[in-house]
Design a protein around this motif. Sequence first.
Motif, short mmCIF file in Angstrom:
data_model
loop_
_atom_site.label_atom_id
_atom_site.label_comp_id
_atom_site.label_asym_id
_atom_site.label_seq_id
_atom_site.Cartn_x
_atom_site.Cartn_y
_atom_site.Cartn_z
N ASP A 193 0.63 -1.15 -0.22
CA ASP A 193 0.18 0.13 -0.08
C ASP A 193 0.93 1.38 0.27
OD1 ASP A 193 -2.22 -1.74 -0.32
OD2 ASP A 193 -2.92 -1.43 2.16
N VAL A 194 1.99 1.38 0.28
CA VAL A 194 2.81 2.13 0.91
C VAL A 194 4.01 2.36 -0.57
CG1 VAL A 194 2.60 3.17 3.10
CG2 VAL A 194 4.42 1.90 1.71
N GLY A 195 3.29 1.38 -1.27
CA GLY A 195 4.32 1.44 -2.71
C GLY A 195 5.98 0.60 -2.85
N PHE A 196 5.69 -0.38 -1.96
CA PHE A 196 7.36 -1.73 -2.41
C PHE A 196 6.05 -2.65 -3.56
CE2 PHE A 196 8.67 0.58 1.72
CZ PHE A 196 9.78 0.50 1.73
N ALA A 197 7.55 -2.99 -4.32
CA ALA A 197 7.43 -4.38 -5.27
C ALA A 197 8.16 -4.75 -4.63
CB ALA A 197 7.69 -3.69 -6.39
N ARG A 198 7.45 -6.46 -5.28
CA ARG A 198 7.93 -7.58 -4.92
C ARG A 198 8.37 -8.13 -3.32
NH1 ARG A 198 10.52 -6.39 -8.95
NH2 ARG A 198 12.15 -4.14 -8.62
N VAL A 199 6.67 -7.71 -2.53
CA VAL A 199 7.57 -8.14 -0.89
C VAL A 199 6.82 -9.58 -1.14
CG1 VAL A 199 5.38 -7.65 1.03
CG2 VAL A 199 5.77 -6.19 -1.21
N ARG A 200 7.06 -9.62 0.15
CA ARG A 200 7.59 -10.79 0.37
C ARG A 200 8.18 -11.37 1.45
NH1 ARG A 200 11.07 -9.40 -2.46
NH2 ARG A 200 13.87 -10.21 -2.58
N TYR A 201 7.88 -12.81 1.71
CA TYR A 201 7.99 -12.76 4.16
C TYR A 201 8.45 -14.39 3.84
CZ TYR A 201 3.46 -14.09 5.22
OH TYR A 201 2.12 -15.36 4.71
N GLU A 202 9.52 -14.65 5.19
CA GLU A 202 9.70 -15.95 5.69
C GLU A 202 9.79 -15.68 6.77
OE1 GLU A 202 14.13 -16.70 4.71
OE2 GLU A 202 14.44 -16.03 2.82
N ARG A 203 9.10 -16.87 7.46
CA ARG A 203 8.86 -17.12 8.93
C ARG A 203 9.99 -17.61 9.42
NH1 ARG A 203 3.06 -16.48 10.37
NH2 ARG A 203 1.50 -17.19 8.54
N LEU A 204 10.73 -17.80 10.50
CA LEU A 204 11.29 -18.49 11.47
C LEU A 204 11.04 -18.62 12.37
CD1 LEU A 204 14.31 -14.57 10.18
CD2 LEU A 204 14.00 -16.64 9.31
N THR A 205 11.64 -19.87 12.79
CA THR A 205 11.44 -21.08 13.40
C THR A 205 10.06 -20.86 13.97
OG1 THR A 205 13.91 -19.48 14.87
CG2 THR A 205 12.36 -21.06 16.17
N LEU A 206 9.13 -21.22 13.50
CA LEU A 206 8.21 -21.93 13.69
C LEU A 206 7.31 -20.67 13.58
CD1 LEU A 206 8.87 -24.44 16.20
CD2 LEU A 206 8.02 -25.44 14.26
N GLY A 207 7.99 -19.39 13.14
CA GLY A 207 6.52 -18.51 12.64
C GLY A 207 6.73 -17.24 14.05
#
Length: 216
Positions: A193-207
């Motif tokens: 929404d603030v304009g970032f592209a290629r947004v992704r995430y990784e969960r670490l240690t079971l989240g």
Amino acid sequence: MFDGIAHRYDLLNRVLSFGQDVSWRRRAIRLASAGDVRAALDVGAGTGDLALALAGGGVPEVVAVDLAAGMLARARNRGRGRVALVVGSAEALPFPDASFDAVVAGFAVRNFGDLDRALADMRRVLRPGGRVVILELSLPPMPLVRALHLLYLYRIGPVVARLAGSTAEAYRYLPGSIERFPDPDRFAGMLRDVGFARVRYERLTLGVATVHVAET
Ligand SMILES: C[S@@+](CC[C@H](N)C(=O)[O-])C[C@H]1O[C@@H](n2cnc3c(N)ncnc32)[C@H](O)[C@@H]1O
């Protein structure tokens, strides 16, 4: 609050996360320093773990910004001039547009008063093609693990904090702040929404933690 816990902050990070925060930070630094990073900003830098790791990893210009002068004072003691320290607010970063190739934030955005404004400002100070890496505590998606983790945070965390010579109050604030923070999908939406592209995430240690990555 952070000035009040600065003297035990690093110790309690290690103890309460069973040392896991070190590997979470390593992952965040690896993601942030991919490519040619000449200038990096650590927002809500606190005692400077991420900023110092970036400088130690060869980023020539690293700036750490934080509201709490007491936290930055500890970064100063550890940094020996390798990182520029600036007292300032994430919601009004005191830097010109397009100043940095990478912006990182470790366990900080959850505490910001105006998260949308801070994310927009992080984007503003990034150069085109720059990258933001946000490491944050989160709740495990599996219900049983989540319940046990919350029990640990609410019941054990404040006791350990007091025994270690910190204030239990700050560590009572911690679990509520994690519960109130948007889940990873919602937070990814805020970054878009603030304009970032290629947004992704990784969960670490079971989240228990999540690292978010996005680009300008
Ligand atoms: C949990 S500490 C994280 C410190 C460090 N980044 C780390 O990885 O351990 C959160 C930090 O965010 C800072 N902070 C909170 N709100 C802020 C704001 N609006 N602007 C700048 N810093 C802020 C606090 O002062 C504190 O040092």
